[in-house]
Scaffold this active site. Structure first.
Site, short mmCIF file in Angstrom:
data_model
loop_
_atom_site.label_atom_id
_atom_site.label_comp_id
_atom_site.label_asym_id
_atom_site.label_seq_id
_atom_site.Cartn_x
_atom_site.Cartn_y
_atom_site.Cartn_z
N LYS A 111 -7.14 -31.17 11.04
CA LYS A 111 -6.27 -29.99 11.18
C LYS A 111 -5.35 -30.16 12.38
O LYS A 111 -4.17 -29.82 12.32
CB LYS A 111 -7.11 -28.71 11.36
CG LYS A 111 -7.82 -28.27 10.11
CD LYS A 111 -7.03 -27.19 9.37
CE LYS A 111 -7.47 -26.99 7.93
NZ LYS A 111 -8.82 -26.49 7.78
N LYS A 194 -9.37 -35.18 -2.76
CA LYS A 194 -10.03 -34.06 -3.41
C LYS A 194 -9.05 -33.01 -3.93
O LYS A 194 -7.91 -32.95 -3.51
CB LYS A 194 -11.02 -33.41 -2.45
CG LYS A 194 -10.37 -32.77 -1.26
CD LYS A 194 -11.34 -31.84 -0.53
CE LYS A 194 -10.62 -31.09 0.55
NZ LYS A 194 -11.29 -29.96 1.09
N LYS A 197 -5.96 -26.62 -2.47
CA LYS A 197 -4.69 -25.92 -2.68
C LYS A 197 -3.61 -26.41 -1.75
O LYS A 197 -2.44 -26.25 -2.01
CB LYS A 197 -4.81 -24.41 -2.53
CG LYS A 197 -6.14 -23.98 -2.16
CD LYS A 197 -6.39 -22.55 -1.96
CE LYS A 197 -7.58 -22.41 -1.05
NZ LYS A 197 -8.72 -21.80 -1.62
P1 TYM Z 1 -13.08 -23.58 1.55
O1 TYM Z 1 -12.53 -22.19 1.47
O2 TYM Z 1 -12.17 -24.68 1.90
O3 TYM Z 1 -13.78 -23.95 0.19
C1 TYM Z 1 -14.78 -23.10 -0.35
C2 TYM Z 1 -15.89 -23.92 -0.99
O4 TYM Z 1 -15.36 -24.76 -1.99
C3 TYM Z 1 -15.76 -26.10 -1.75
N1 TYM Z 1 -14.69 -27.01 -2.19
C4 TYM Z 1 -14.91 -28.10 -2.93
N2 TYM Z 1 -16.05 -28.60 -3.44
C5 TYM Z 1 -15.95 -29.72 -4.19
N3 TYM Z 1 -14.77 -30.35 -4.45
C6 TYM Z 1 -13.61 -29.87 -3.95
N4 TYM Z 1 -12.46 -30.48 -4.23
C7 TYM Z 1 -13.64 -28.70 -3.15
N5 TYM Z 1 -12.72 -27.96 -2.50
C8 TYM Z 1 -13.38 -26.94 -1.91
C9 TYM Z 1 -15.99 -26.18 -0.25
O5 TYM Z 1 -16.87 -27.25 0.07
C10 TYM Z 1 -16.60 -24.84 0.02
O6 TYM Z 1 -17.98 -24.87 -0.28
N6 TYM Z 1 -15.51 -23.53 5.91
C11 TYM Z 1 -15.56 -23.10 4.52
C12 TYM Z 1 -15.74 -21.60 4.36
C13 TYM Z 1 -16.92 -21.07 5.07
C14 TYM Z 1 -18.28 -21.24 4.71
C15 TYM Z 1 -19.04 -20.56 5.68
C16 TYM Z 1 -18.92 -21.90 3.65
C17 TYM Z 1 -16.89 -20.31 6.20
N7 TYM Z 1 -18.16 -20.01 6.56
C18 TYM Z 1 -20.43 -20.49 5.63
C19 TYM Z 1 -20.31 -21.84 3.60
C20 TYM Z 1 -21.05 -21.17 4.57
C21 TYM Z 1 -14.28 -23.51 3.85
O7 TYM Z 1 -13.27 -23.69 4.48
O8 TYM Z 1 -14.36 -23.60 2.51
#
Ligand code: TYM
Length: 331
Positions: A111, A194, A197
């Protein structure tokens, strides 16, 4: 009964990566576990969203979770910022989170590289906020995609550190989880990396995409000129299409195209057509529900209200105990 918790940042519509990384498993697990599912809107402030966009995105994610089958009566579906207790625990955990370890987190480094003009303290302490999210409900299991593995490792570090510092097994040590399988990384359509968005137009397939745009995106996916020798290993772009097929298509379909690849008779156009149709069949029921739920303000606000009450009761209990443990005691 185990406590399972998962979260998603409200930055737009959910895509297949979000679904297979964090949502699919949860829907099944809500029958047997104490499940928490939340929208990480505090986290999304690191990118400075406009207030109207943020509000709209939170609503969209709520609608999409419900559409994916989350039952707000069985599991606890809530918005992170409805729980100020999370912010309090985040503050407390930050007192024992060190600059060196936070700076080494890969997602922070990425980031910081991508947005050098906005390397804020929220980005640096993202893993402490995530740890607070998870341990505030004393979660045992956290369904996530592969990209969140390191953040989960940090959560374990912070939970252990708290337990050690106050000499008690207060917080369980949570495990990353993907329904008995390896953590998944759903690939995108642009040939590398991966699905996400922010990875560029056409890379992600959203649960709400209509059949026409799904066909268009899949037909435009990156491929190569095809295999030239039998049983040759697949380049990343082709491997990615197969990986997508593995999650949405029937086993015999995947087998058929694998054989065609191995004997060099494969036509990528046929593979893409099949993949697009299978994605359409897979997402169709959710898309219909997303459409009707997105305009059902009453259902959304009811779900958010029930969720906030249940989640807050759980968070308040933990915070009361934490305050007592660390010495914030009434006189
Ligand atoms: P975020 O919003 O980027 O994504 C949400 C969830 O989707 C999964 N994900 C994927 N899994 C497999 N392949 C992909 N291409 C892919 N893109 C996204 C992410 O692994 C995630 O599980 N930091 C987290 C949000 C968060 C969170 C938490 C998650 C905040 N606090 C506590 C679990 C527990 C995030 O940015 O996810």
């Amino acid at each position: 009964m185990e406590t399972v918790l998962s979260g998603i940042r409200p930055t737009g519509n959910l895509h297949l990566g979000n679904y297979f990384g964090a949502v699919k498993n949860f829907v099944k697990m809500q029958e047997e576990n104490n499940c928490f599912f939340f929208i990480a809107d505090y986290h999304s402030l690191t990118t400075h969203p406009k207030p109207a966009d943020l509000h709209g995105n939170v609503k969209q994610v709520l609608a999409e979770y419900l559409a994916a089958g989350l039952d707000p009566e069985k599991s606890t579906l809530y918005i992170q910022s409805d729980l100020p207790e999370i912010a309090e625990l985040y503050l407390i955990l930050n007192m024992n989170a060190y600059l060196g370890e936070l700076e080494r987190v890969t997602t922070f480094k990425e980031k910081a590289r991508k947005q050098p003009e906005n390397v804020n303290a929220g980005l640096l302490t993202y893993p402490t906020l995530m740890a607070a999210d998870i341990i505030i409900h004393k979660a045992d299991k956290v369904p996530v995609g592969k990209d969140q593995e390191q953040n989960l490792e940090m959560t374990r570090t912070f939970a252990r550190r708290f337990n050690r510092m106050y000499s008690q097994d207060f917080f369980p040590i949570p495990q990353a989880f993907n329904f008995g399988e390896q953590l998944v990384k759903i690939p995108g359509l642009d040939g590398s990396g991966k699905m996400g968005k922010s990875e560029g137009e056409g890379n992600a397939i959203f649960l709400a995409d209509d059949p026409k745009s799904i066909r268009k995106k899949v037909m435009r996916a990156v491929t190569d000129s095809g295999p030239t020798a039998a049983n040759q290993s697949k380049p990343e772009a082709i491997e990615n299409l197969f990986k997508l097929m593995e999650v949405v298509s029937a086993e015999e379909v995947v087998k058929h195209f694998n054989e065609a690849y191995n004997n060099c008779s494969i036509r990528y156009g046929d593979l893409k057509k099949q993949l697009a149709e299978d994605i359409i069949i897979f997402t169709e029921p959710m898309r219909d529900r997303i459409l009707s739920l997105s305009s059902d303000d009453a259902a959304i606000s009811k779900a958010a209200k029930i969720g906030a009450e249940k989640a807050r009761a759980s968070a308040q209990k933990t915070i009361r105990e934490v305050r007592e443990i660390i010495g914030f005691r009434p006189f």
